[in-house]
Design an enzyme around this catalytic site. Structure first.
Site, PDB file in Angstrom:
ATOM      1  N   ASP A   1      -0.419  -2.866 -10.265  1.00 27.15           N
ATOM      2  CA  ASP A   1      -1.405  -1.893  -9.760  1.00 27.15           C
ATOM      3  C   ASP A   1      -0.751  -1.091  -8.621  1.00 27.15           C
ATOM      4  OD1 ASP A   1      -3.814  -0.610  -9.282  1.00 27.15           O
ATOM      5  OD2 ASP A   1      -4.703  -2.282  -8.155  1.00 27.15           O
TER       6      ASP A   1
ATOM      7  N   GLU B   1       1.744   4.113  -7.921  1.00 26.59           N
ATOM      8  CA  GLU B   1       2.011   5.570  -7.980  1.00 26.59           C
ATOM      9  C   GLU B   1       3.090   6.000  -6.984  1.00 26.59           C
ATOM     10  OE1 GLU B   1      -1.023   4.145  -7.648  1.00 26.59           O
ATOM     11  OE2 GLU B   1      -1.369   4.216  -9.803  1.00 26.59           O
TER      12      GLU B   1
ATOM     13  N   ASP C   1      -9.323   3.459 -12.278  1.00 31.96           N
ATOM     14  CA  ASP C   1     -10.704   3.255 -11.827  1.00 31.96           C
ATOM     15  C   ASP C   1     -11.674   4.264 -12.435  1.00 31.96           C
ATOM     16  OD1 ASP C   1      -9.498   1.299 -10.423  1.00 31.96           O
ATOM     17  OD2 ASP C   1      -9.646   2.301  -8.473  1.00 31.96           O
TER      18      ASP C   1
HETATM   19  O1  MIG Z   1      -7.588   0.084  -4.228  1.00 30.00           O
HETATM   20  O2  MIG Z   1      -6.922  -4.653  -6.850  1.00 30.00           O
HETATM   21  O3  MIG Z   1      -7.300   0.199 -10.278  1.00 30.00           O
HETATM   22  O4  MIG Z   1      -8.266  -2.239 -11.209  1.00 30.00           O
HETATM   23  O5  MIG Z   1      -9.325  -4.019  -9.306  1.00 30.00           O
HETATM   24  C1  MIG Z   1      -8.099  -0.629  -5.315  1.00 30.00           C
HETATM   25  C2  MIG Z   1      -8.156  -4.058  -6.671  1.00 30.00           C
HETATM   26  C3  MIG Z   1      -7.042  -1.553  -5.834  1.00 30.00           C
HETATM   27  C4  MIG Z   1      -7.294  -0.650  -8.037  1.00 30.00           C
HETATM   28  C5  MIG Z   1      -7.236  -0.971  -9.500  1.00 30.00           C
HETATM   29  C6  MIG Z   1      -8.344  -1.919  -9.848  1.00 30.00           C
HETATM   30  C7  MIG Z   1      -8.244  -3.172  -9.018  1.00 30.00           C
HETATM   31  C8  MIG Z   1      -8.273  -2.805  -7.529  1.00 30.00           C
HETATM   32  N1  MIG Z   1      -7.197  -1.855  -7.233  1.00 30.00           N
END
Ligand code: MIG
Length: 812
Positions: A398, A401, A488
């Site tokens: 996650d 980017e 998201d």
């Molecule tokens: O700033 O890890 O897209 O799937 O549950 C949010 C917490 C961080 C974004 C991800 C989401 C995940 C969440 N993350």
């Protein structure tokens, strides 16, 4: 991208051959190289100055370029020409000297690409114009909001977290697009990859209806043209360059259940036992950031997850795999070994002035690994060892980017970013490791390089096993390393609808293994929306239910018994379709074909199919028209040319045609294309469970057809050495309405025991006779034998792999 001043490189001053299929051109103040591949793909690299920058192909995992044996020759007007005519494709490539232009034509002389107006800015950004026709449509660019056809849009590709706004760019841009043109000679598809790592820009016939203007954002121009003529041909060539989705482990194709908010071991155990007790097929449970100690990656909180090894062993007993989230941000904590090690290894990004670069993410002040360096990728990979030792089966990348912020406000669990991320002073290694460059110049590679590190480690730590990595960000070729999800989304009807073009766009950009969070991530899902979402989501290439802790519970049973039954039914259908789905992934690895396909991919000649964005093809055989509206109990849909058979009612339709069908809450309209043979099995709780009936072949008459059944152990890489089986399947219509179904002789070295097979011929009246391998069968449910009920003829027999044929002779 505005504000740059470009200077044209418009004149061919001289040229020389540069190895097979290639030429270097002096464009007066700029240098260009044109290379033609054996398969007809054409690459143009160009940059201002006297030398081209180092070729980053290998450094970012591009596949080897197989040069065409042909050579460029000079035309009378000083231009150049090359004809490549090989078994994989024929192209003519021409260069006009003044103004400089590059033209690619296909075997029939139809134009595949016409590129000109090459120009460069002082910072090395390149710009080039592609001439296009008014009838063309454009698809791709990775993950995008809005329509599938991108004509008229200005696409800016800078990977970022859009923070719940429906605005491009999103997490995962892919600077590739597929052109679908309609000419006098018929349909012609081709593709273009602008292999830029800096944020790039595409004016897709927005300012000028006759052109796509591309800007690389840095590093000159590195562009490839991929000939068609069919969309499938384009995808095959494009993925031969950037890579394909390796055959996933079979369990990864099961349903994944996830939530940001499964806060401790007990929560995970409860979800696992509920799923099994309620017989809701699921293979994978995800651990979001809740599991970590103070959001330190690779750690487990000792209070809430005291015994990860025990937990994962118990889950494995019940047939579950665990996937754990890994964020790139490493907490700045000198007391903690991962941070200390990273510092010592000089693994983290720095600023221009040499100071460490910091951003704020969940753990607070964090450092970012510089994944463009091979040594850092290796170091990062090693950090996963404790997770593997604990029994984790897959990694979820996650925030890559990368996402983060520069200031935040924390109130308990709530963190409010109050200032966006500032990367303006951040440096990274360039991918060729020749020095440091501004992060922005290589930003769009960050997620890809992280996943590459992760996958490489999983492969080396578990040799012979197929890894599973899931990523939010990426670039062209991300599919070599990871499956992707669309980040998201929200529990709203428009987000459900939009997931179709978004996933189709990703699919056409090479990322075949993709999915949106089922039920929506943010906001609270209503029972009806969840029902409709799981019906569609269960047919996604990647099928994960995920939500955030602020939203209402989103387990399949959270919406009452009726919706629970719908979820079970949807996931059982996924499990039934597993042999077919698995085969689609095998084909994707072999040829780059997507798993989810827009209708036009299968019906490129049909102009109406190209406009359909709320339906999809799951492989070549199944058309899915999900219900996307609140309260809707019927749905209008489009059937392309040919005969179609309702998946669950055997109703026969002849397209092209718009129809309206009933769609009670329990029903998803699905149609099988006549001539298809869909391999299914009886449903199982998870991929590791042996199905009661391992091979049920659903046959849809009305046209001749062929398919293949792909099998292997579902987990190891032994299939690459031949430990796999492929069974050719065929359907013939013979004189007098007789049908013939063939299971060809099984190919490959996989040992398979003799097994029961059931062939179901749909929409087929009670026959006069049925034969198996020339012998007349008796009516009855014992094998070998057949039954004819409710318009279906079902033939049961034992399959030895040696090849079988069934003939069904219709009633007089
Ligand atoms: O700033 O890890 O897209 O799937 O549950 C949010 C917490 C961080 C974004 C991800 C989401 C995940 C969440 N993350």
């Amino acid at each position: 991208m505005q504000g740059r001043r470009y200077a044209a490189a418009a004149r061919l001053g001289g040229w020389r051959a540069a190895g097979p299929g290639a030429a270097q051109l002096d464009l007066g103040g700029a240098l260009a190289e044109i290379a033609v591949a054996e398969d007809g793909s054409v690459r143009l690299r160009a940059a201002p100055g006297m030398a081209l920058p180092a070729d980053p192909s290998e450094a970012v995992g591009r596949l080897p370029w197989r040069a065409a044996p042909a050579a460029f020759r000079e035309r009378e007007d000083g231009g150049l020409r090359l004809d490549q005519d090989g078994p994989e494709g024929a192209v003519r490539v021409e260069v006009d000297p003044a103004p400089f232009a590059l033209r690619v034509r296909d075997r029939r002389g139809a134009s595949l690409a016409e590129l000109g107006e090459l120009a460069f800015a002082a910072d090395g950004a390149g710009r080039i114009r592609l001439a296009v026709s008014a009838s063309e449509r454009f698809f791709g660019f990775g993950e995008r909001h809005g329509p599938l056809d991108r004509r008229g849009r200005r696409e800016w590709l800078r990977n970022r977290d859009p923070a719940l706004r429906s605005r491009d760019p999103m997490y995962l841009g892919i600077p590739f697009f597929l052109r679908l043109a309609r000419g006098p000679g018929g349909i012609c598809a081709s593709g273009v990859l602008l292999d830029a790592f800096a944020p790039s820009h595409f004016d897709v016939a927005a300012s000028d209806a006759d052109a796509v203007v591309m800007e690389s954002g840095g590093g000159g121009i590195d562009l490839c043209v991929f000939p068609g003529p069919r969309p499938a041909d384009v995808l095959r060539r494009f993925t031969a360059r950037v890579g394909r989705t390796p055959r996933p482990p079979r369990w990864a194709l099961g349903h994944h259940q996830s939530r940001w908010g499964y806060g401790d071991e007990r929560a995970i155990r409860r979800i696992a036992s509920e799923l099994r007790a309620r017989r809701i097929p699921t293979d994978v449970l995800h651990l979001d950031i809740d599991h970590m100690r103070g959001y330190r990656v690779f750690s487990f909180d000792p209070k809430r997850f005291p015994d990860p090894k025990g937990l994962f062993a118990d889950l494995a007993q019940q047939g579950f795999r665990a996937v754990v989230i890994v964020d790139p941000g490493v907490k700045v904590d000198p007391e903690w070994s991962v941070y200390r090690d990273g510092e010592q290894a000089d693994a983290f990004c720095r600023c221009e002035d040499g100071r460490p670069y910091r951003l704020r993410v969940w753990p607070g002040e964090s450092a970012l690994p510089d994944f463009n360096r091979a040594a850092v990728r290796e170091w990062w990979g090693e950090q996963h060892r404790p997770l593997l030792d604990a029994g984790v089966s897959g990694i979820w990348n996650d925030m890559n980017e990368p996402a983060g912020w520069s200031r935040d406000l924390r109130v308990g669990r709530v963190m409010l970013p109050i200032r966006g991320q500032d990367t303006s002073r951040m440096l990274q290694s360039d991918p060729c490791e020749r020095g440091r460059v501004a992060h922005e110049q290589v930003r769009n590679l960050y997620g890809l390089q992280e996943c590459r590190a992760t996958r490489a480690f999983l492969e080396s730590a578990n040799p012979g096993r197929r890894p599973f990595v899931l990523s939010r960000s990426g670039h062209a070729g991300i599919q070599r390393y990871a499956a992707v999800w669309t980040g998201d989304n929200r529990s709203r009807w428009p987000d459900l609808r939009e997931s179709i073009p978004m996933l189709l766009g990703l699919s056409l950009s090479g990322a075949a293994f993709c999915g949106a969070d089922i039920g929506g991530f943010a906001l609270s899902c209503s029972p009806e929306l969840y029902a409709r979402w799981i019906q569609l989501g269960a047919l996604q290439p990647f099928a994960r239910t995920h939500s955030m802790w602020l939203s209402r519970a989103q387990e399949p049973w959270s919406f009452g018994p009726r919706v629970e039954a719908i979820a079970r039914q949807a996931l059982c259908l996924r499990m039934r379709l597993m042999p077919y789905l698995y085969g689609l992934f095998c084909e994707s690895e072999a040829s780059g074909s997507p798993v989810w396909r827009p209708l036009f991919y299968e019906f490129p000649e049909d102009p109406d199919a190209a406009a359909v964005e709320d339906q999809l093809m799951l492989g070549p055989a199944l058309l899915v028209a999900p219900v996307l509206e609140r309260g809707a109990r019927e749905r209008e849909l489009y059937l392309p040319p040919g005969v179609w058979i309702g998946w669950d009612d055997d109703a026969r339709w002849v397209g092209p045609r718009r129809i309206r069908v009933a769609a009670a809450l329990e029903r998803t309209p699905i149609f099988a294309r006549a001539g298809s043979l869909v391999a299914t099995q009886s449903p199982v709780a998870h991929a590791g469970e042996a199905p009661e009936e391992p091979c049920v072949l659903e046959v849809f008459p009305g046209a001749d057809g062929a398919a293949e059944l792909w099998e292997d152990d579902g987990e190891s890489t032994a299939y690459r050495e031949g430990a796999a089986a492929r069974t050719p399947l065929r359907l013939w219509h013979r004189a007098g309405g007789r049908l013939r179904v063939e299971l060809g002789r099984r190919e490959g070295d996989l040992e398979l025991a003799e097994r029961a097979v059931r062939v179901v011929v749909h929409a087929c009246p009670a026959p006069r006779s049925v034969t198996l391998d020339g012998e007349r069968l008796r009516e009855g449910s014992a094998a070998p034998g057949y039954t004819a009920e409710e318009g279906r003829v079902q033939v049961r027999f034992a399959d030895t792999g040696g090849g079988h044929s069934i003939e069904v002779d219709p009633a007089p």
